[in-house]
Motif scaffolding. Structure first.
Motif, PDB file in Angstrom:
ATOM      1  N   GLY A 120      -6.480  -6.134   1.140  1.00  0.00           N
ATOM      2  CA  GLY A 120      -5.052  -6.188   1.938  1.00  0.00           C
ATOM      3  C   GLY A 120      -5.136  -5.655   3.392  1.00  0.00           C
ATOM      4  N   LYS A 172      -8.486   2.022  -5.613  1.00  0.00           N
ATOM      5  CA  LYS A 172      -7.546   1.598  -6.652  1.00  0.00           C
ATOM      6  C   LYS A 172      -8.481   1.238  -7.983  1.00  0.00           C
ATOM      7  N   ASN A 202       0.731  -1.314  -0.062  1.00  0.00           N
ATOM      8  CA  ASN A 202       0.032   0.025   0.020  1.00  0.00           C
ATOM      9  C   ASN A 202       0.922   1.156  -0.064  1.00  0.00           C
TER      10      ASN A 202
END
Ligand code: ATP
Ligand code: MG
Length: 665
Positions: A490, A481, A417
């Motif tokens: 994540g 994203k 990230n």
């Protein structure tokens, strides 16, 4: 026995006797309940009845022929004489001495209250006066007792009223809540200490002003609407709303308002009880957030579990088919595609299971400092050349009980990230340190309990994120994203691992100012015999009075909590919500500021900029910076010079007070 008539009027004595016998005959007089005394013009008693003898204690013989004044107390005699003469001028039946207190005198000299009715009796021998005398001692006594009882009652009522009024006033003043009354047009008429505490205005500043001064600009109609309800006789109960304090802070408040009536029952105003529920709201928000994550976790775990079984069946079938097909055949390509998809699907379900904390883990006691050294090597190729990696251990050991593979996954997910947030390169910093949280800290951070923790702070100097994004990042499938770049799993995975390890994760970020994640894992020192010595328990520095702190912080709740802590410790606090308003305040208030406690990153003027501006006029100003970002990140971004006092958020009460105490010297 003396003759009953005027002694000088000898010629008429006979007929006078006759009159006396008839009109003033004792037979007649005996039938009357009152004491009757008949007197002639000169005031000589000519007849009495036995009631008179009884009342005054004289024998009949002792009275007849005597002046009537003998029955009157000495100090009333002269006056009595006048009255008698006046009566002779205009003789008519009436009460004697109306409105006056009259008294009789007994033979033994004792006096008693009387009521006397006079009736003239005309005869040819002149006018006689019949006095009906009644002893009113009993009535007077009752009257007196009644009067005394009334007076006592009145006195008691006044005392009780005063007492209950002052009790009421002290209850009102000792209330934590704001108790405010106002007229129907909104003019404030009373303002208790609670109101002063919550809103910051003194009674002198607000009484006579309109209550709308507490209304936020985006709710101008709310207060008039409440007053309209009140004037219709309705009440408002536990309405949640927002009010603005004297220094511009917005507070969540719970408001109950009821009509105030006068003695006739007409509504003349409103009385409101207002409670500051800002902290409660924040706690509710935290609970709500963790409940939401809990629910999503259960859902994700359930789906992932079933989905995993389905994938297992598909996988088994695909393998059966593959065994039965010629590997060279065209159709076995399809089988390979099925197998690849199954793998992608399994990886997804694995992550979901981790998030839902239902993955199988193998925790062991390990030193995070050592582990990070190894992971650091992994990160190099992952981050690319333009990202500098820093690993800082602030404590010699950082012992936790965790699954090593999972710890690696946390670091890798955060690193990916960070890399994505730094497209033009930057710094990625991993810091560890041991920290102890006291009860006070745990109270403010609902989910965390007091005790010793290992803190892993992971920072990047990347793009950062706004509040709306930061509030959702741990949700599974939340991503900013573009399609195909991120699944949004994540951080959900990181969250799941941290929770499964009985830890906590907090994020500090601002758009354009990088990000710090802080992960708190319970210390496992005790598992390797590194028991904490009791002497390590921190003590809070002593209270201070007369010290003024300028508190600059843009997060309202954070500011209000910090202010409360400082005020409870005796400091005088001046608040500002960013550097610019702090500077304006200092310029318009030349009084001394002993210490500046300021946030670092703020919208209109940052903490360091504010310090620079203030240093021009106050070069020796003592400063404590506070930030959610770690000291390492702030130093790396060259926002602050090294060596400056930085209080890292979240901080405990002890840390705050002790840092300020030490800085003040
Ligand atoms: N260090 C960071 N700096 C700025 N934004 C971040 C950072 N870390 C996470 N985010 C934001 O949080 C979102 C969610 O992150 P998360 O890791 O859960 O998913 P992702 O990175 O989008 O996808 P995935 O990790 O599944 O590939 C990101 O899309 C990004 O907007
Ligand atoms: Mg990610």
């Amino acid at each position: 026995m003396r003759p009953p008539l005027d002694q000088d009027d000898r010629s008429s004595s006979l007929s006078a006797k006759a009159v006396a016998e008839v009109l003033l005959s004792s037979d007649l007089l005996e039938t009357l309940p009152d004491a009757i005394v008949a007197v002639d013009r000169a005031g000589t008693i000519v007849q009495v009845n036995s009631q008179t003898q009884e009342l005054f204690g004289y024998d009949r013989d002792e009275l007849i022929g005597q002046k009537v004044e003998m029955l009157v107390p000495e100090n009333y005699r002269r006056e009595h004489h006048h009255h008698r003469e006046n009566f002779a001028q205009t003789p008519k039946a009436r009460r004697m001495g109306a409105g006056l207190d009259l008294f009789g005198r007994r033979r033994n000299g004792s006096e008693f209250p009387v009521e006397i009715s006079l009736s003239p009796v005309s005869t040819e021998h002149g006018i006689f006066v019949l006095s009906a005398i009644r002893d009113i001692s009993d009535r007077k006594q009752i009257e007196e007792e009644l009067r005394r009882a009334h007076e006592e009652l009145y006195q008691k009522t006044v005392e009780q009223l005063g007492e209950s009024r002052s009790r009421l006033a002290s209850i009102i003043d000792s209330s934590e809540d704001a108790i405010i009354s106002k007229s129907l047009d909104g003019t404030i008429t009373s303002w208790n200490k609670g109101a002063e505490r919550i809103y910051g205005y003194t009674p002198e500043e607000v009484i006579g002003k309109n209550i709308s001064l507490l209304a936020p600009t985006d709710h101008p109609d709310e207060i008039p609407e409440i007053l309209r309800k009140i004037s219709r006789g309705e009440s408002v109960e536990h309405d949640e709303s927002v009010r603005v304090t004297k220094d511009g802070r917005h507070l969540d408040v719970s408001i109950s308002v009821s009509p105030l009536r006068d003695a006739k029952g007409d509504i003349i105003g409103a009385s409101a009880i207002e409670r500051d529920i800002t902290a409660q709201k924040r706690a509710e928000g935290q609970i709500h957030q963790s409940q939401k994550m809990e629910a999503i976790g259960r859902l994700a775990g359930g789906v992932a579990h079933d989905f995993n079984n389905i994938l297992g069946i598909i996988n088994a079938c695909a393998e059966f088919l593959r065994d039965r097909l010629d590997p060279a055949a065209e159709s076995s390509k399809y089988i390979e595609n099925i197998k690849k998809s199954i793998e992608r699907g399994s990886s997804l379900t694995r992550q979901l299971l981790t998030f839902s904390r239902s993955s199988v883990i193998q925790p062991c006691v390990l030193d995070l400092n050592e582990r990070l050294k190894d992971v650091g090597k992994l990160l190099r190729p992952l981050m690319g050349d333009d990202v500098e990696i820093l690993i800082v251990s602030k404590s010699p050991t950082a012992v936790v009980e965790a699954d090593p593979g999972q710890l690696d996954q946390i670091v890798v997910n955060l690193a990916v990230n960070a890399r994505d947030a730094m497209p033009r390169g930057g710094k990625f910093i991993l810091e560890t340190r041991a920290e102890r949280f006291d009860e006070g800290f745990a109270e403010q951070h609902q989910a965390m309990s007091a005790g010793k923790y290992v803190v892993l702070a992971v920072s990047d100097t990347g793009n950062g994120m706004d509040e709306a994004t930061a509030s959702r990042i741990f949700e599974p499938f939340f991503t900013t994203k573009e399609m195909g770049k991120g699944t949004g799993l994540g951080l959900a995975t990181v969250y799941g691992i941290v929770k499964q390890s009985a830890g906590h994760i907090l994020v500090y970020s601002e758009l354009g100012h990088g990000t710090t994640f802080k992960i708190y894992l319970p210390s496992a020192d005790h598992k390797i015999g590194l028991e904490t010595k009791p002497s390590e328990v921190e003590t809070v520095s002593p209270k201070r009075q007369g010290t003024t702190i300028l508190l600059v912080e843009d997060d309202e709740i954070m500011r209000s909590l910090t202010r409360q802590l400082l005020q409870e410790h005796g400091y005088t606090v001046v608040e500002a919500d960013d550097g610019k308003s702090a500077l304006e305040w200092v310029e318009s208030h030349p009084g001394p500021i002993d210490l500046l406690l300021t946030d670092v990153v703020m919208r209109r003027m940052s903490g360091p900029e504010l310090v620079e501006r203030l240093n021009a006029s106050q070069p020796n100003l003592k400063v404590v910076f506070m930030s959610g970002y770690t000291g390492e990140l702030i130093a790396e971004r060259e926002v602050l010079k090294r060596g400056i006092t930085l209080l890292e958020k979240p901080f405990s009460r002890t840390a705050l007070l002790n840092t300020i105490h030490t800085t003040l010297g």
